[in-house]
Write a protein that holds these residues in place. Structure first.
Motif, PDB file in Angstrom:
ATOM      1  N   SER A  65       6.975 -15.367  62.662  1.00 16.98           N
ATOM      2  CA  SER A  65       6.747 -14.436  63.906  1.00 16.98           C
ATOM      3  C   SER A  65       7.661 -13.307  63.868  1.00 16.98           C
ATOM      4  O   SER A  65       8.436 -13.257  62.998  1.00 16.98           O
ATOM      5  CB  SER A  65       7.172 -15.312  65.251  1.00 16.98           C
ATOM      6  OG  SER A  65       8.400 -15.826  65.095  1.00 16.98           O
ATOM      7  N   LEU A  66       7.402 -12.423  64.826  1.00 14.29           N
ATOM      8  CA  LEU A  66       8.430 -11.100  64.965  1.00 14.29           C
ATOM      9  C   LEU A  66       8.731 -11.086  66.520  1.00 14.29           C
ATOM     10  O   LEU A  66       8.143 -11.425  67.314  1.00 14.29           O
ATOM     11  CB  LEU A  66       7.661  -9.988  64.275  1.00 14.29           C
ATOM     12  CG  LEU A  66       6.907  -9.364  65.067  1.00 14.29           C
ATOM     13  CD1 LEU A  66       6.657  -8.591  66.248  1.00 14.29           C
ATOM     14  CD2 LEU A  66       5.841  -8.359  63.861  1.00 14.29           C
ATOM     15  N   ARG A  67       9.814 -10.260  66.682  1.00 11.18           N
ATOM     16  CA  ARG A  67      10.173  -9.767  68.084  1.00 11.18           C
ATOM     17  C   ARG A  67      11.105  -8.617  67.955  1.00 11.18           C
ATOM     18  O   ARG A  67      11.783  -8.466  67.264  1.00 11.18           O
ATOM     19  CB  ARG A  67      10.997 -10.862  68.867  1.00 11.18           C
ATOM     20  CG  ARG A  67      11.616 -10.723  69.997  1.00 11.18           C
ATOM     21  CD  ARG A  67      12.047 -11.701  70.803  1.00 11.18           C
ATOM     22  NE  ARG A  67      12.770 -11.523  71.867  1.00 11.18           N
ATOM     23  CZ  ARG A  67      13.349 -12.031  72.919  1.00 11.18           C
ATOM     24  NH1 ARG A  67      13.233 -13.410  72.809  1.00 11.18           N
ATOM     25  NH2 ARG A  67      13.857 -11.683  74.051  1.00 11.18           N
ATOM     26  N   TRP A  68      10.756  -7.841  68.889  1.00  3.60           N
ATOM     27  CA  TRP A  68      11.361  -6.564  68.814  1.00  3.60           C
ATOM     28  C   TRP A  68      12.654  -6.702  70.080  1.00  3.60           C
ATOM     29  O   TRP A  68      12.410  -7.282  71.135  1.00  3.60           O
ATOM     30  CB  TRP A  68      10.685  -5.341  69.481  1.00  3.60           C
ATOM     31  CG  TRP A  68       9.861  -4.997  68.560  1.00  3.60           C
ATOM     32  CD1 TRP A  68       8.434  -5.122  68.351  1.00  3.60           C
ATOM     33  CD2 TRP A  68       9.942  -3.886  67.452  1.00  3.60           C
ATOM     34  NE1 TRP A  68       7.901  -4.568  67.280  1.00  3.60           N
ATOM     35  CE2 TRP A  68       8.773  -3.671  66.907  1.00  3.60           C
ATOM     36  CE3 TRP A  68      11.055  -2.878  67.361  1.00  3.60           C
ATOM     37  CZ2 TRP A  68       8.756  -2.804  65.825  1.00  3.60           C
ATOM     38  CZ3 TRP A  68      10.947  -2.154  66.261  1.00  3.60           C
ATOM     39  CH2 TRP A  68       9.731  -1.995  65.580  1.00  3.60           C
ATOM     40  N   VAL A  69      13.996  -6.524  69.662  1.00  8.26           N
ATOM     41  CA  VAL A  69      15.114  -6.577  70.616  1.00  8.26           C
ATOM     42  C   VAL A  69      15.782  -5.209  70.530  1.00  8.26           C
ATOM     43  O   VAL A  69      16.392  -4.785  69.570  1.00  8.26           O
ATOM     44  CB  VAL A  69      16.147  -7.532  69.886  1.00  8.26           C
ATOM     45  CG1 VAL A  69      17.323  -7.672  70.870  1.00  8.26           C
ATOM     46  CG2 VAL A  69      15.348  -9.027  69.911  1.00  8.26           C
ATOM     47  N   GLY A  70      15.344  -4.285  71.763  1.00  7.21           N
ATOM     48  CA  GLY A  70      15.889  -3.026  71.659  1.00  7.21           C
ATOM     49  C   GLY A  70      15.049  -2.310  70.396  1.00  7.21           C
ATOM     50  O   GLY A  70      13.825  -2.407  70.416  1.00  7.21           O
ATOM     51  N   GLY A  71      15.979  -1.556  69.703  1.00  9.32           N
ATOM     52  CA  GLY A  71      15.411  -0.905  68.515  1.00  9.32           C
ATOM     53  C   GLY A  71      15.226  -1.566  67.165  1.00  9.32           C
ATOM     54  O   GLY A  71      15.052  -1.066  66.240  1.00  9.32           O
ATOM     55  N   ARG A  72      15.720  -2.640  67.476  1.00  7.03           N
ATOM     56  CA  ARG A  72      15.694  -3.796  66.193  1.00  7.03           C
ATOM     57  C   ARG A  72      14.310  -4.650  66.272  1.00  7.03           C
ATOM     58  O   ARG A  72      14.090  -5.428  67.082  1.00  7.03           O
ATOM     59  CB  ARG A  72      17.016  -4.573  66.170  1.00  7.03           C
ATOM     60  CG  ARG A  72      18.064  -3.806  65.816  1.00  7.03           C
ATOM     61  CD  ARG A  72      19.591  -4.662  66.031  1.00  7.03           C
ATOM     62  NE  ARG A  72      19.651  -5.196  67.157  1.00  7.03           N
ATOM     63  CZ  ARG A  72      20.767  -5.842  67.716  1.00  7.03           C
ATOM     64  NH1 ARG A  72      21.597  -6.289  66.634  1.00  7.03           N
ATOM     65  NH2 ARG A  72      21.033  -6.296  68.715  1.00  7.03           N
ATOM     66  N   LEU A  73      13.997  -4.769  64.910  1.00  8.21           N
ATOM     67  CA  LEU A  73      12.906  -5.749  64.675  1.00  8.21           C
ATOM     68  C   LEU A  73      13.294  -7.095  64.031  1.00  8.21           C
ATOM     69  O   LEU A  73      14.035  -6.847  63.084  1.00  8.21           O
ATOM     70  CB  LEU A  73      11.678  -5.055  63.857  1.00  8.21           C
ATOM     71  CG  LEU A  73      10.581  -5.903  63.406  1.00  8.21           C
ATOM     72  CD1 LEU A  73       9.944  -6.461  64.508  1.00  8.21           C
ATOM     73  CD2 LEU A  73       9.658  -5.190  62.419  1.00  8.21           C
ATOM     74  N   VAL A  74      13.000  -8.215  64.631  1.00  9.34           N
ATOM     75  CA  VAL A  74      13.484  -9.273  63.963  1.00  9.34           C
ATOM     76  C   VAL A  74      12.326 -10.102  63.446  1.00  9.34           C
ATOM     77  O   VAL A  74      11.234 -10.336  64.097  1.00  9.34           O
ATOM     78  CB  VAL A  74      14.041 -10.249  65.057  1.00  9.34           C
ATOM     79  CG1 VAL A  74      14.574 -11.709  64.374  1.00  9.34           C
ATOM     80  CG2 VAL A  74      15.164  -9.484  65.858  1.00  9.34           C
TER      81      VAL A  74
END
Length: 352
Positions: free
Chosen positions: A261-270
């Motif tokens: 899966s993925l998630r955006w946290v601010g300008g960072r992509l996890v």
């Protein structure tokens, strides 16, 4: 007009809505429920046209019914199958659809369809009633869902709510040859992927052996759309065009071999993975995809604070990067690469 129009609603009404929510016993996501109710009141204060109110009311009711239908199967991977309602049972495409749906069901996937005849019925037949879900559309010439999904189906008045559920709930898509409706669904999938409005998912365009339906589209993309500059080179590379049911099923499951899966946290992509990459593999990823980054490197990371606060997939290893958001349509390339790492699990079985 600002997105949040609650300021136009009298304070006393807002407080009354909160009291209603509390009396109903709603304590989880009460703020979002309040926004939904406030929007309804706002529409009344706007003196909205009756047709506008009917559309809003029907859409919310349909979405609620669909959410209820899918909720018990939230942990089961699903694949949506698109195709023509006009395909006959003696057509090779019908048998092909039965076979690919049966193979995906054997691998533990549920099959979602538009619940109509033709390809939709073939997919439900292949998966079986226990592993099929239908999202039907109320049309004069398709008055009821096919018998296989009749007990697990939600009927929609509007195509846009139906399409939302057919796309939102699935982790893979198989498109068989079809008409305007099928092509509309397929192109919307590509648009959502290209623009980053939907998380990357595998898309397979499946044709009969020797068929030219999708290969003709592929030529049009490469010979007309790409040279015209209306799409980016490689936009169609995220799609598998095949006439093999084995290849189609493998493409769906292999996409989830390592990527979770993925998630955006601010300008960072996890990116959350099933297996932690080695230092050498991370160096290779940076060498291959450094041009997709807005700065910095692809790095191994512990869960970020926002993920910890939401208890969001904390047990999984993850990679963090500052992806250039104008390049989000190329994210599938990174996912394919992490799936191909030597550290990745050997099979494409989804984790619990």
């Amino acid at each position: 007009m600002p997105e949040n129009t609650s300021s136009t609603i009298p304070h006393a009404v807002t407080e009354a809505l909160r009291e209603v929510i509390a009396e109903a016993g709603i304590d989880h996501n009460a703020d979002l429920v309040a926004r939904i109710l406030a929007t309804g009141v706002g529409l009344g204060l706007d003196d909205a046209d009756r047709l506008d109110l009917k559309i809003t009311s029907s859409a919310l009711s349909e979405m609620r019914a669909a959410f209820q239908l899918f909720a018990p199967y939230s942990d089961v991977p699903k694949v949506t199958v698109f195709g023509s309602a006009r395909t006959h049972q003696d057509d090779a495409l019908y048998r092909l659809t039965v076979d690919v749906a049966a193979e995906l069901a054997r691998r533990g996937w549920m099959v979602v369809t538009g619940a109509g005849p033709g390809i939709m019925q073939a997919a439900a037949e292949g998966a079986g009633a226990a592993q099929s879900i239908g999202v039907s559309i109320r049309l004069p010439f398709e008055s009821k869902p096919n018998a296989i999904v009749a007990e697990r189906n939600v009927a929609m008045k509007y195509f846009f709510t139906r399409k939302l559920m057919l796309v939102k709930e699935s982790r893979g898509f198989v498109c068989l040859p079809g008409g305007f409706g099928t092509l509309d669904e397929m192109f919307e999938l590509l648009t959502l992927q290209q623009t980053g409005k939907a998380d990357p998912t595998p898309i397979v365009l499946l044709d009969r052996p020797g068929g030219t339906f999708w290969s003709a589209l592929e030529r049009f993309v490469h010979e007309t759309l790409s040279p015209a500059g209306v799409i980016s080179p490689g936009d169609f590379d995220r799609v598998l065009v095949t006439d093999s049911t084995d290849a189609a099923a493998a493409a769906i499951t292999a996409f989830w071999r390592n990527y979770d899966s993925l998630r955006w946290v601010g300008g960072r992509l996890v990116l959350r993975l099933r297996a932690a990459p080695t230092d050498t593999e991370i160096d290779v990823l940076n060498e291959l995809f450094g041009d997709l980054l807005a700065g910095g490197r692809i790095e191994r990371s512990a869960p970020l604070d926002a993920e910890v606060a939401d208890d969001d997939r904390l047990s999984l290893p993850r990679l963090v990067m500052r992806l250039d958001q104008y390049r989000v349509g190329s994210l599938y390339r990174i996912i394919r690469a992490v799936n191909g790492l030597a550290s990745a699990p050997a099979d494409g079985t989804l984790p619990d």
